[in-house]
Scaffold this motif. Structure first.
Motif, PDB file in Angstrom:
ATOM      1  N   PHE A   1      43.273  38.453  34.547  1.00  0.00           N
ATOM      2  CA  PHE A   1      43.690  39.076  33.288  1.00  0.00           C
ATOM      3  C   PHE A   1      43.975  38.048  32.194  1.00  0.00           C
ATOM      4  N   GLU A   2      43.930  36.749  32.548  1.00  0.00           N
ATOM      5  CA  GLU A   2      44.081  35.714  31.526  1.00  0.00           C
ATOM      6  C   GLU A   2      42.766  35.456  30.790  1.00  0.00           C
TER       7      GLU A   2
ATOM      8  N   ILE B   1      30.443  37.889  38.013  1.00  0.00           N
ATOM      9  CA  ILE B   1      30.302  38.504  39.335  1.00  0.00           C
ATOM     10  C   ILE B   1      30.343  37.436  40.430  1.00  0.00           C
ATOM     11  N   VAL B   2      29.860  36.237  40.138  1.00  0.00           N
ATOM     12  CA  VAL B   2      29.974  35.138  41.110  1.00  0.00           C
ATOM     13  C   VAL B   2      31.434  34.744  41.291  1.00  0.00           C
ATOM     14  N   VAL B   3      32.170  34.669  40.194  1.00  0.00           N
ATOM     15  CA  VAL B   3      33.600  34.346  40.266  1.00  0.00           C
ATOM     16  C   VAL B   3      34.343  35.402  41.067  1.00  0.00           C
ATOM     17  N   CYS B   4      34.067  36.675  40.812  1.00  0.00           N
ATOM     18  CA  CYS B   4      34.739  37.754  41.533  1.00  0.00           C
ATOM     19  C   CYS B   4      34.435  37.690  43.024  1.00  0.00           C
ATOM     20  N   ALA B   5      33.189  37.399  43.374  1.00  0.00           N
ATOM     21  CA  ALA B   5      32.827  37.285  44.783  1.00  0.00           C
ATOM     22  C   ALA B   5      33.523  36.102  45.447  1.00  0.00           C
ATOM     23  N   SER B   6      33.811  35.065  44.658  1.00  0.00           N
ATOM     24  CA  SER B   6      34.418  33.845  45.211  1.00  0.00           C
ATOM     25  C   SER B   6      35.921  33.974  45.383  1.00  0.00           C
ATOM     26  N   VAL B   7      36.599  34.676  44.468  1.00  0.00           N
ATOM     27  CA  VAL B   7      38.062  34.660  44.462  1.00  0.00           C
ATOM     28  C   VAL B   7      38.686  35.827  45.199  1.00  0.00           C
ATOM     29  N   THR B   8      37.945  36.894  45.483  1.00  0.00           N
ATOM     30  CA  THR B   8      38.552  37.994  46.235  1.00  0.00           C
ATOM     31  C   THR B   8      38.767  37.545  47.675  1.00  0.00           C
ATOM     32  N   PRO B   9      40.005  37.547  48.155  1.00  0.00           N
ATOM     33  CA  PRO B   9      40.318  36.939  49.451  1.00  0.00           C
ATOM     34  C   PRO B   9      39.912  37.786  50.651  1.00  0.00           C
ATOM     35  N   ASP B  10      39.606  39.071  50.430  1.00  0.00           N
ATOM     36  CA  ASP B  10      39.337  39.936  51.570  1.00  0.00           C
ATOM     37  C   ASP B  10      37.851  40.171  51.822  1.00  0.00           C
ATOM     38  N   ALA B  11      36.970  39.508  51.040  1.00  0.00           N
ATOM     39  CA  ALA B  11      35.518  39.683  51.184  1.00  0.00           C
ATOM     40  C   ALA B  11      35.129  41.159  51.171  1.00  0.00           C
ATOM     41  N   ASN B  12      35.829  41.917  50.357  1.00  0.00           N
ATOM     42  CA  ASN B  12      35.672  43.364  50.295  1.00  0.00           C
ATOM     43  C   ASN B  12      34.823  43.724  49.084  1.00  0.00           C
TER      44      ASN B  12
ATOM     45  N   VAL C   1      34.330  46.533  47.679  1.00  0.00           N
ATOM     46  CA  VAL C   1      35.037  47.469  46.800  1.00  0.00           C
ATOM     47  C   VAL C   1      35.971  46.711  45.867  1.00  0.00           C
ATOM     48  N   THR C   2      36.770  45.796  46.432  1.00  0.00           N
ATOM     49  CA  THR C   2      37.681  44.992  45.619  1.00  0.00           C
ATOM     50  C   THR C   2      36.913  44.130  44.625  1.00  0.00           C
ATOM     51  N   MET C   3      35.828  43.524  45.091  1.00  0.00           N
ATOM     52  CA  MET C   3      35.033  42.655  44.227  1.00  0.00           C
ATOM     53  C   MET C   3      34.464  43.426  43.039  1.00  0.00           C
ATOM     54  N   LEU C   4      33.906  44.607  43.289  1.00  0.00           N
ATOM     55  CA  LEU C   4      33.311  45.390  42.211  1.00  0.00           C
ATOM     56  C   LEU C   4      34.370  45.903  41.240  1.00  0.00           C
ATOM     57  N   LEU C   5      35.551  46.255  41.766  1.00  0.00           N
ATOM     58  CA  LEU C   5      36.632  46.693  40.880  1.00  0.00           C
ATOM     59  C   LEU C   5      37.100  45.539  39.995  1.00  0.00           C
ATOM     60  N   MET C   6      37.240  44.346  40.594  1.00  0.00           N
ATOM     61  CA  MET C   6      37.630  43.193  39.787  1.00  0.00           C
ATOM     62  C   MET C   6      36.561  42.885  38.750  1.00  0.00           C
ATOM     63  N   TYR C   7      35.303  42.990  39.137  1.00  0.00           N
ATOM     64  CA  TYR C   7      34.205  42.720  38.213  1.00  0.00           C
ATOM     65  C   TYR C   7      34.232  43.688  37.037  1.00  0.00           C
ATOM     66  N   ALA C   8      34.456  44.963  37.319  1.00  0.00           N
ATOM     67  CA  ALA C   8      34.524  45.959  36.249  1.00  0.00           C
ATOM     68  C   ALA C   8      35.680  45.647  35.294  1.00  0.00           C
ATOM     69  N   VAL C   9      36.822  45.283  35.870  1.00  0.00           N
ATOM     70  CA  VAL C   9      37.980  44.956  35.029  1.00  0.00           C
ATOM     71  C   VAL C   9      37.692  43.739  34.161  1.00  0.00           C
ATOM     72  N   MET C  10      37.087  42.709  34.733  1.00  0.00           N
ATOM     73  CA  MET C  10      36.818  41.491  33.973  1.00  0.00           C
ATOM     74  C   MET C  10      35.792  41.726  32.870  1.00  0.00           C
ATOM     75  N   LEU C  11      34.823  42.595  33.122  1.00  0.00           N
ATOM     76  CA  LEU C  11      33.863  42.923  32.065  1.00  0.00           C
ATOM     77  C   LEU C  11      34.566  43.605  30.897  1.00  0.00           C
ATOM     78  N   VAL C  12      35.430  44.556  31.209  1.00  0.00           N
ATOM     79  CA  VAL C  12      36.168  45.250  30.144  1.00  0.00           C
ATOM     80  C   VAL C  12      37.045  44.264  29.376  1.00  0.00           C
ATOM     81  N   MET C  13      37.751  43.388  30.108  1.00  0.00           N
ATOM     82  CA  MET C  13      38.619  42.410  29.458  1.00  0.00           C
ATOM     83  C   MET C  13      37.807  41.453  28.587  1.00  0.00           C
TER      84      MET C  13
END
Length: 261
Positions: free
Chosen positions: A169-170, A201-212, A214-226
């Motif tokens: 979110f930063e 999307i590469v960053v999201c795949a790298s930083v999500t700790p659960d290799a999930n 669903v989590t990765m795509l949700l983070m990616y969507a949030v980062m695109l909006v931000m």
């Protein structure tokens, strides 16, 4: 906390640095002790979004020392998060004398905004991402075996996710300053959006700790909006200060000219 003078002998600068590091360490120690005492309440809060996903809502600890180590781990991690604004302030205050008066005016608002964005990301993750992500993960486990919910494993993943989303979110703040300082022109951000989307999307795949996924795509969507929101705000600020020529980086940054006050 008072700000030191801009010019000091080297030993005085080292003394100032030692003083600020001492404040940081002592504050972290005291806050860790407080958080250790409050650890049962904190653990209850952290497990609440996922307790309904495990059998009987029960979590387990695998060793005799597990209770102490889990409480201490939670205490020091939450203490570090709570003390982050103070740590950032001590760091900024050490370098603040080297900044020009026009630049100093942006330090406190930036610190406040960075803190708000971080905790907004963590809260968003707590209420939206964690229940959805853990539901998928536990569902995958239950499809092939019986999940044994060890408390430390679940809490570590949860805290890493919250910190990851807080840092994600930063992104608007980073984009805003890079563009308004013309370190990276606004036109470059706007023109290279395809590359930015791939990098995100590469960053999201790298930083999500659960290799999930669903989590990765949700983070990616949030980062695109931000990212898009930060560009929209940045454009408004640049055009209002410099006109449309500023969008190509043809002027100096947000502080106007380089003259000292």
């Amino acid at each position: 906390m008072p700000i030191g003078p801009a010019r000091m002998p080297l030993l005085d600068h080292l003394g100032e640095l030692r003083r600020r590091l001492t404040i940081v360490v002592m504050t972290l120690v005291v806050m860790t002790l407080i958080m250790y005492l409050a650890a049962p309440v904190i653990i209850d809060l952290l497990t609440e979004p996922i307790a309904h996903l495990v059998r009987d809502g029960e979590f387990y600890i695998s060793s005799a020392l597990g209770g102490f180590s889990t409480r201490f781990s939670i205490a020091i991690k939450t203490a570090a998060v709570v003390c982050t604004p103070m740590i950032l302030w001590q760091l900024l205050a050490f370098f603040l004398p080297a900044l020009k008066p026009k630049e100093r005016r942006w330090v406190v608002p930036t610190l406040i905004l960075a803190t708000v964005l971080f905790f907004t990301g963590a809260i968003f993750c707590y209420f939206i991402i964690i229940p959805t992500g853990f539901e998928w993960l536990i569902g995958e486990t239950n499809s092939i075996a019986t999940a044994m919910p060890f408390l430390d494993d679940y809490l570590n993943i949860e805290i890493l996710l919250m910190v990851g989303f807080g840092i994600a979110f930063e992104l608007p703040l980073v984009v805003f300053y890079l563009a308004t300082f013309h370190i990276v022109p606004y036109a470059s951000f706007r023109g290279a959006w395809r590359y930015v989307y791939v990098v995100l999307i590469v960053v999201c795949a790298s930083v999500t700790p659960d290799a999930n996924p669903v989590t990765m795509l949700l983070m990616y969507a949030v980062m695109l909006v931000m990212y898009e929101l930060s560009l929209a705000v940045t454009r408004l600020v640049i055009v209002s200060r410099e006109g449309k020529k500023g969008l190509t980086g043809s002027r100096l940054g947000i502080f106007g000219d380089d003259d000292d006050e």
